[in-house]
Write an enzyme that holds these catalytic residues in place. Structure first.
Site, PDB file in Angstrom:
ATOM      1  N   GLU A 285      30.774 -23.385  63.980  1.00  0.00           N
ATOM      2  CA  GLU A 285      31.337 -24.358  63.034  1.00  0.00           C
ATOM      3  C   GLU A 285      30.285 -24.948  62.106  1.00  0.00           C
ATOM      4  OE1 GLU A 285      34.113 -27.080  64.625  1.00  0.00           O
ATOM      5  OE2 GLU A 285      35.531 -25.463  64.920  1.00  0.00           O
TER       6      GLU A 285
ATOM      7  N   HIS B 116      37.258 -18.639  68.504  1.00  0.00           N
ATOM      8  CA  HIS B 116      36.182 -18.771  67.511  1.00  0.00           C
ATOM      9  C   HIS B 116      35.277 -17.521  67.503  1.00  0.00           C
ATOM     10  CE1 HIS B 116      37.058 -23.063  67.368  1.00  0.00           C
ATOM     11  NE2 HIS B 116      36.099 -23.253  66.486  1.00  0.00           N
TER      12      HIS B 116
ATOM     13  N   ASP C 246      45.926 -24.062  67.399  1.00  0.00           N
ATOM     14  CA  ASP C 246      44.623 -24.056  68.063  1.00  0.00           C
ATOM     15  C   ASP C 246      44.096 -25.486  68.017  1.00  0.00           C
ATOM     16  OD1 ASP C 246      42.152 -23.000  69.155  1.00  0.00           O
ATOM     17  OD2 ASP C 246      41.277 -23.183  67.172  1.00  0.00           O
ATOM     18  N   SER C 247      42.982 -25.718  68.711  1.00  0.00           N
ATOM     19  CA  SER C 247      42.348 -27.029  68.649  1.00  0.00           C
ATOM     20  C   SER C 247      41.840 -27.320  67.236  1.00  0.00           C
ATOM     21  CB  SER C 247      41.167 -27.055  69.603  1.00  0.00           C
ATOM     22  OG  SER C 247      40.302 -25.975  69.305  1.00  0.00           O
TER      23      SER C 247
ATOM     24  N   CYS D 206      37.551 -16.940  73.566  1.00  0.00           N
ATOM     25  CA  CYS D 206      37.671 -18.119  72.704  1.00  0.00           C
ATOM     26  C   CYS D 206      37.948 -17.580  71.309  1.00  0.00           C
ATOM     27  CB  CYS D 206      36.368 -18.919  72.721  1.00  0.00           C
ATOM     28  SG  CYS D 206      36.336 -20.244  71.481  1.00  0.00           S
TER      29      CYS D 206
ATOM     30  N   CYS E 218      44.682 -20.336  71.249  1.00  0.00           N
ATOM     31  CA  CYS E 218      43.527 -21.058  71.789  1.00  0.00           C
ATOM     32  C   CYS E 218      43.460 -20.720  73.271  1.00  0.00           C
ATOM     33  CB  CYS E 218      43.756 -22.556  71.588  1.00  0.00           C
ATOM     34  SG  CYS E 218      42.551 -23.607  72.398  1.00  0.00           S
TER      35      CYS E 218
HETATM   36  N1  DGL Z   1      39.275 -21.930  69.901  1.00  0.00           N
HETATM   37  C1  DGL Z   1      39.311 -22.591  71.168  1.00  0.00           C
HETATM   38  C2  DGL Z   1      39.580 -21.595  72.297  1.00  0.00           C
HETATM   39  O1  DGL Z   1      40.014 -20.482  72.076  1.00  0.00           O
HETATM   40  C3  DGL Z   1      38.017 -23.292  71.530  1.00  0.00           C
HETATM   41  C4  DGL Z   1      37.567 -24.403  70.664  1.00  0.00           C
HETATM   42  C5  DGL Z   1      37.551 -25.734  71.356  1.00  0.00           C
HETATM   43  O2  DGL Z   1      36.770 -25.985  72.288  1.00  0.00           O
HETATM   44  O3  DGL Z   1      38.341 -26.549  70.921  1.00  0.00           O
HETATM   45  O4  DGL Z   1      39.401 -21.936  73.441  1.00  0.00           O
END
Ligand code: DGL
Length: 266
Positions: free
Chosen positions: A153, A187, A10-11, A185, A73
């Protein structure tokens, strides 16, 4: 082969919600996780940049012997998955977080759904395109909700700030009448309860972490790659390290975690 780890990236730490869901149903698997914290957030980056980061990370996961590479991600799944699949699909099993959700939606026959995600994921139009192809009777409205990642976050989860942001986004008139909301997403599962509460539990809130881990289990089973080991070793790498990330990572993984820095860009 079975003992080889599942590679996940992931990022940053968002994909740890997927890693956590995998641990729940596949406790005998080894994980190797890479969070590209040096380039976080992906949601604001160009598709080209995300493709080039994702390519290098996939190589790193393969150098670490991954039997599967899971793109945990949505921003990378929408911008880079096709090219990753083309380049690495012959060498390993590649899984993204969008196709399994689109397949789940096909079985549910909703008339109207909403998708929330980063600017990159929403502007790519990937969910709309894929749902239109597989479930033509399902209408899709999508909404970029870029404040949710920094909000989570920073630890604003059960308070006035998060309630106000969640309420403001989800009150958008385009979402009225939806039967389901896709958390586009990785998160967002962290705030799933608050989203459920906003809708008074009348809208199905779809969390890709669970859907993707079931697909992963089926895929491993089908390929005779399931590992039921009692001795597992999970490894967590990030491209930039701060103790702060380690703290948030614990919140996402819901367990103690030891992040190591891997300098793969050097
Ligand atoms: N977790 C990332 C996603 O599923 C988003 C976080 C980011 O913007 O880096 O898109």
């Amino acid at each position: 082969m079975k003992e080889q780890p599942i590679g996940i990236f992931d990022s940053g730490v968002g994909g740890l919600t997927v890693a956590h869901a995998i641990k729940q149903i596949l406790p005998g698997e080894n994980l190797v996780y890479f969070g590209d914290t040096a380039h976080l957030p992906y949601g604001d980056k160009s598709a080209d940049s995300i493709r080039s980061y994702s390519r290098r990370i996939t190589e790193f996961l393969l150098e670490n012997n991954s039997k599967v590479v899971l793109v945990a991600c949505n921003s990378a799944s929408s911008s880079a998955f096709d090219s990753l699949q083309k380049e690495f699909g012959g060498r390993t099993i590649m899984i993204d977080v969008i196709d399994p959700v689109v397949e789940y939606l096909r079985t549910r026959n909703f008339s109207k759904i909403g998708v929330i995600g980063t600017k990159r994921t929403i502007s790519s139009g990937t969910y709309e395109k894929k749902v239109k192809e597989s479930s033509p009777a399902t209408g899709v409205v999508s909404l970029a909700t870029p404040l949710l990642v920094p909000m989570i976050e920073e630890g604003f989860i059960y308070d006035d700030i998060s309630n106000a942001i969640i309420r403001t986004y989800l009150s958008d008139s385009s979402l009225s009448g939806i039967e389901a909301l896709v958390l586009g997403c990785t998160h967002y599962p962290i705030i799933k309860n608050q989203i459920n509460k906003f809708f008074n539990f009348n809208v199905e809130v779809i969390d890709s972490a669970r859907i993707v881990s079931s697909l992963l289990r089926d895929t491993l089973e089908k390929n005779n790659l399931l590992n039921n080991s009692l001795k597992v070793r999970d490894q967590f790498f990030v491209s930039d390290y701060t103790t702060y990330f380690e703290k948030i990572a614990r919140m996402f993984f819901e367990a103690e975690i030891n992040l190591k820095k891997a300098d793969i860009w050097g």
